[in-house]
Design a protein around this motif. Structure first.
Motif, mmCIF file in Angstrom:
data_model
loop_
_atom_site.group_PDB
_atom_site.id
_atom_site.type_symbol
_atom_site.label_atom_id
_atom_site.label_comp_id
_atom_site.label_asym_id
_atom_site.label_seq_id
_atom_site.Cartn_x
_atom_site.Cartn_y
_atom_site.Cartn_z
ATOM 1 N N VAL A 3 64.581 19.477 -57.185
ATOM 2 C CA VAL A 3 65.571 19.586 -56.108
ATOM 3 C C VAL A 3 64.874 19.283 -54.789
ATOM 4 O O VAL A 3 63.924 19.974 -54.410
ATOM 5 C CB VAL A 3 66.197 20.998 -56.067
ATOM 6 C CG1 VAL A 3 67.178 21.097 -54.904
ATOM 7 C CG2 VAL A 3 66.898 21.293 -57.386
ATOM 8 N N MET A 4 65.352 18.256 -54.092
ATOM 9 C CA MET A 4 64.746 17.870 -52.816
ATOM 10 C C MET A 4 65.272 18.766 -51.696
ATOM 11 O O MET A 4 66.440 19.183 -51.721
ATOM 12 C CB MET A 4 65.062 16.409 -52.493
ATOM 13 C CG MET A 4 64.521 15.422 -53.513
ATOM 14 S SD MET A 4 62.707 15.514 -53.644
ATOM 15 C CE MET A 4 62.253 14.881 -52.021
ATOM 16 N N PRO A 5 64.440 19.090 -50.733
ATOM 17 C CA PRO A 5 64.899 19.912 -49.605
ATOM 18 C C PRO A 5 66.021 19.206 -48.845
ATOM 19 O O PRO A 5 66.063 17.985 -48.732
ATOM 20 C CB PRO A 5 63.651 20.055 -48.737
ATOM 21 C CG PRO A 5 62.499 19.779 -49.641
ATOM 22 C CD PRO A 5 63.008 18.774 -50.631
ATOM 23 N N ARG A 6 66.942 20.000 -48.325
ATOM 24 C CA ARG A 6 68.043 19.491 -47.513
ATOM 25 C C ARG A 6 67.538 19.211 -46.098
ATOM 26 O O ARG A 6 66.824 20.018 -45.508
ATOM 27 C CB ARG A 6 69.142 20.546 -47.478
ATOM 28 C CG ARG A 6 70.302 20.271 -46.554
ATOM 29 C CD ARG A 6 71.205 21.507 -46.506
ATOM 30 N NE ARG A 6 72.335 21.322 -45.608
ATOM 31 C CZ ARG A 6 73.175 22.296 -45.268
ATOM 32 N NH1 ARG A 6 73.000 23.510 -45.781
ATOM 33 N NH2 ARG A 6 74.178 22.068 -44.444
ATOM 34 N N ASP A 7 67.916 18.058 -45.526
ATOM 35 C CA ASP A 7 67.528 17.752 -44.153
ATOM 36 C C ASP A 7 68.218 18.708 -43.187
ATOM 37 O O ASP A 7 69.406 19.027 -43.324
ATOM 38 C CB ASP A 7 67.909 16.318 -43.787
ATOM 39 C CG ASP A 7 66.970 15.289 -44.396
ATOM 40 O OD1 ASP A 7 65.903 15.694 -44.898
ATOM 41 O OD2 ASP A 7 67.292 14.091 -44.368
ATOM 42 N N ALA A 8 67.459 19.170 -42.197
ATOM 43 C CA ALA A 8 67.999 20.105 -41.214
ATOM 44 C C ALA A 8 67.311 19.887 -39.874
ATOM 45 O O ALA A 8 66.272 19.220 -39.789
ATOM 46 C CB ALA A 8 67.795 21.546 -41.680
ATOM 47 N N VAL A 9 67.910 20.427 -38.830
ATOM 48 C CA VAL A 9 67.300 20.434 -37.497
ATOM 49 C C VAL A 9 67.142 21.877 -37.054
ATOM 50 O O VAL A 9 67.869 22.769 -37.512
ATOM 51 C CB VAL A 9 68.142 19.638 -36.483
ATOM 52 C CG1 VAL A 9 68.074 18.152 -36.767
ATOM 53 C CG2 VAL A 9 69.597 20.114 -36.479
ATOM 54 N N MET A 10 66.204 22.098 -36.152
ATOM 55 C CA MET A 10 65.948 23.448 -35.679
ATOM 56 C C MET A 10 66.100 23.501 -34.172
ATOM 57 O O MET A 10 65.644 22.608 -33.451
ATOM 58 C CB MET A 10 64.530 23.891 -36.060
ATOM 59 C CG MET A 10 64.270 25.369 -35.781
ATOM 60 S SD MET A 10 62.656 25.926 -36.406
ATOM 61 C CE MET A 10 61.578 25.156 -35.207
ATOM 62 N N GLY A 11 66.783 24.543 -33.687
ATOM 63 C CA GLY A 11 66.898 24.784 -32.256
ATOM 64 C C GLY A 11 66.332 26.149 -31.921
ATOM 65 O O GLY A 11 66.596 27.126 -32.633
ATOM 66 N N VAL A 12 65.564 26.225 -30.845
ATOM 67 C CA VAL A 12 64.975 27.490 -30.415
ATOM 68 C C VAL A 12 65.209 27.658 -28.923
ATOM 69 O O VAL A 12 64.930 26.746 -28.137
ATOM 70 C CB VAL A 12 63.471 27.567 -30.729
ATOM 71 C CG1 VAL A 12 62.856 28.833 -30.125
ATOM 72 C CG2 VAL A 12 63.235 27.531 -32.228
ATOM 73 N N LEU A 23 68.498 27.285 -37.737
ATOM 74 C CA LEU A 23 68.313 26.115 -38.593
ATOM 75 C C LEU A 23 69.704 25.618 -38.970
ATOM 76 O O LEU A 23 70.547 26.391 -39.440
ATOM 77 C CB LEU A 23 67.529 26.503 -39.843
ATOM 78 C CG LEU A 23 66.875 25.376 -40.653
ATOM 79 C CD1 LEU A 23 65.792 24.683 -39.837
ATOM 80 C CD2 LEU A 23 66.300 25.930 -41.950
ATOM 81 N N VAL A 24 69.963 24.336 -38.741
ATOM 82 C CA VAL A 24 71.302 23.786 -38.903
ATOM 83 C C VAL A 24 71.235 22.514 -39.742
ATOM 84 O O VAL A 24 70.367 21.657 -39.528
ATOM 85 C CB VAL A 24 71.934 23.460 -37.526
ATOM 86 C CG1 VAL A 24 73.363 22.962 -37.697
ATOM 87 C CG2 VAL A 24 71.900 24.681 -36.615
ATOM 88 N N GLY A 25 72.168 22.388 -40.693
ATOM 89 C CA GLY A 25 72.262 21.154 -41.455
ATOM 90 C C GLY A 25 72.777 20.020 -40.580
ATOM 91 O O GLY A 25 73.387 20.252 -39.528
ATOM 92 N N ASP A 71 63.940 25.492 -48.696
ATOM 93 C CA ASP A 71 65.103 24.743 -49.160
ATOM 94 C C ASP A 71 65.554 23.682 -48.167
ATOM 95 O O ASP A 71 66.563 23.012 -48.366
ATOM 96 C CB ASP A 71 66.265 25.696 -49.450
ATOM 97 C CG ASP A 71 66.613 26.563 -48.240
ATOM 98 O OD1 ASP A 71 65.891 26.505 -47.219
ATOM 99 O OD2 ASP A 71 67.605 27.314 -48.318
ATOM 100 N N THR A 72 64.831 23.553 -47.069
ATOM 101 C CA THR A 72 65.192 22.570 -46.048
ATOM 102 C C THR A 72 63.945 21.843 -45.566
ATOM 103 O O THR A 72 62.834 22.376 -45.593
ATOM 104 C CB THR A 72 65.858 23.241 -44.834
ATOM 105 O OG1 THR A 72 64.979 24.240 -44.318
ATOM 106 C CG2 THR A 72 67.189 23.869 -45.195
ATOM 107 N N GLY A 73 64.172 20.639 -45.080
ATOM 108 C CA GLY A 73 63.116 19.877 -44.436
ATOM 109 C C GLY A 73 63.533 19.572 -43.009
ATOM 110 O O GLY A 73 64.547 18.901 -42.786
#
Length: 495
Positions: A3-12, A23-25, A71-73
């Protein structure tokens, strides 16, 4: 099966009382969030500071916590922070002292008067967009130069929380145009660039950062930052901005005629206008998006007062106090509060203002006091709205965001007092979500309408508006009637 990690973006976002990460898809769905609480130091009356090492440490902790499940990249990062703040570093980019925070720090009154005398108060408003106040970064820099001259002699660079994170993540020294426009009088809001003559006057010797827009890439994550955060090296990082403007982006409040209300530790208002507008009682700034302009206001406290009451009433939480406030009913059984517990920013512009609770009797309850605090925010919002419109603003839509929108009572009170509906979007978790949106736009074709549709519209209750009209008139009279007394008390507090 692999199972490949789901692409996501991170905001801080680095806030006054906490750092928050999300963490947001790439579809806009929040995956998880995390918080690190902190408290500014208060080294003297009217002074609020923070050690910048807290900002970077909490960013690295949030990044590792958000990505720990694997589970995310993460494919891009966005940042924001409270502001305008003043962090000065030396020739090695090492902080020289704790950062001086935004308008809650009121130490720079003397510097404001001097700068106005030298440059001209009206010319500062014309070119800089705003009257000088304790919100502006320029006088804070001047205070350090005046009061800590040996330290200032070593100062070379100026950072804010968002640009400090960007520097640690990418190695690049940049600042966004909006944050720069709150460095009055260093920035020319008409030309959208630093104004060298005034920068040399107010901040001599400081190498001001190159400017970009908040959604532009500031650079990519370095190998060192990757080791410290656990994020992939080479992913893009946004330039970022001040938290309230990231919150406005998170709910799509950036079109002409929009007004964002940010329900947080402080209350912030951002109105988008088609051309530069100025007012001595508000802040005229460039927007978060290229070509946009804002007329903005900010109350020094809102959630800070409700937090104070929660802490005083040991054993209660906001949920319980909100229930009691709802039972109290409109008008808080005859209580009226001025929410100036940390001075006041717009439109009063009085760092020596203080909180007032009028009408107290032995029969008043915790719920009455909490209700009065919520209503005080509503009255302050209405006061700001009236000044915005008097300055030429044209408010066509109000969009609410922030932690205070989670329950219905506070937003309902504000709509009842102002007579204006408020849109509430599906996701109102704040600046970090706006940061994530800007990060996603670096790597994908996404819009805020796709990410974050409207969830509900809070409409005014006609049964309450009459009562609030009467109370608002009393609210507007209370400050001028008590200001001389609270100014004298403020002077005593500084001894």
């Amino acid at each position: 099966m692999l199972v490949m990690p789901r692409d996501a973006v991170m905001g801080v976002d680095i806030g006054t009382s906490s750092s928050k990460g999300v963490l947001v898809g790439l579809d806009g769905a929040p995956i998880r969030s995390a918080v690190r609480e902190h408290t500014p130091t208060r080294p003297g009356p009217g002074r609020f500071e923070m050690d910048p090492s807290v900002w970077w440490r909490e960013f690295t902790e949030l990044a590792r916590e958000l990505t720990a499940p694997g589970d995310t990249g993460v494919v891009a990062v966005g940042v924001s922070g409270m502001g305008p703040c003043v962090l000065l570093t030396d020739e090695h980019d090492a902080p020289l002292r704790p950062a001086v925070l935004y308008g809650v720090d009121t130490r720079s009154v003397r510097q404001i008067r001097r700068i106005e005398e030298r440059l001209g108060a009206e010319e500062i408003i014309r070119r800089g967009g705003s009257a000088l106040s304790t919100q502006a970064a320029g006088p804070k820099i001047a205070w350090i130069a005046d009061e800590e001259p040996e330290l200032y002699a070593r100062a070379r660079r100026l950072y804010m929380p968002s640009s400090w994170l960007v520097g640690n993540l990418t190695g690049n020294y940049v600042l966004d145009h909006h944050s720069a426009s709150q460095c009055t009088p260093l920035y020319d809001t008409l030309a959208c660039e630093w104004y060298a003559p005034w920068a040399a006057e107010v901040a001599p010797g400081i190498e001001l950062p190159p400017l970009r827009w908040p959604g532009e890439a500031a650079g990519t994550l370095t190998a060192r930052a990757a080791r410290e955060t656990g994020l992939p090296a080479g992913i893009p990082v946004t330039t970022g901005t001040i938290d309230a403007w990231a919150e406005a982006l998170s709910v799509g409040a950036q079109n002409t005629g929009d007004l964002m209300l940010m329900y947080g530790t402080t209350m912030f208002l951002i109105h988008t206008v088609p051309e530069p507008l100025t007012s001595p009682s508000l802040w005229g700034t460039v927007g978060a998006l290229p070509g946009t302009r804002n007329l903005a206001g900010g109350m020094a406290t809102s959630g800070a007062v409700t937090n104070w009451l929660r802490d005083l009433f040991t054993g209660t939480d906001h949920t319980e106090l909100t229930r009691l406030a709802a039972e109290s009913g409109p008008g808080a059984n005859g209580l009226l509060m001025l929410p100036y517990f940390s001075g006041e920013r717009t439109p009063v512009m009085d760092p020596d203002a203080r909180g007032v609770i009028a009408g107290l009797t032995l029969s008043h309850t915790r719920g009455d006091l909490y209700r009065a605090a919520l209503e005080a925010t509503g009255f302050g919002v209405r006061h700001n709205i009236e000044v915005i419109e008097a300055a030429g603003g044209d408010i066509r839509r109000v969009v609410a965001v922030g932690g205070g929108t989670q329950g219905s009572l506070w937003t309902q009170i504000v709509s009842d007092i102002t007579g204006r509906p408020q849109e509430v979007r599906t996701t109102t978790i704040g600046a970090g979500y706006g940061d994530a949106l800007l990060a996603a736009q670096l790597v994908a074709d996404v819009t805020v309408e796709d990410w974050n549709p409207v969830r509900e519209v809070v409409t005014p209750d006609a049964q309450n508006t009459g009562r609030y009209e009467e109370l608002y008139a009393l609210y507007r009279r209370l400050y001028p009637q008590t200001s001389s007394t609270v100014h004298a008390l403020a002077a005593l507090q500084e001894r």
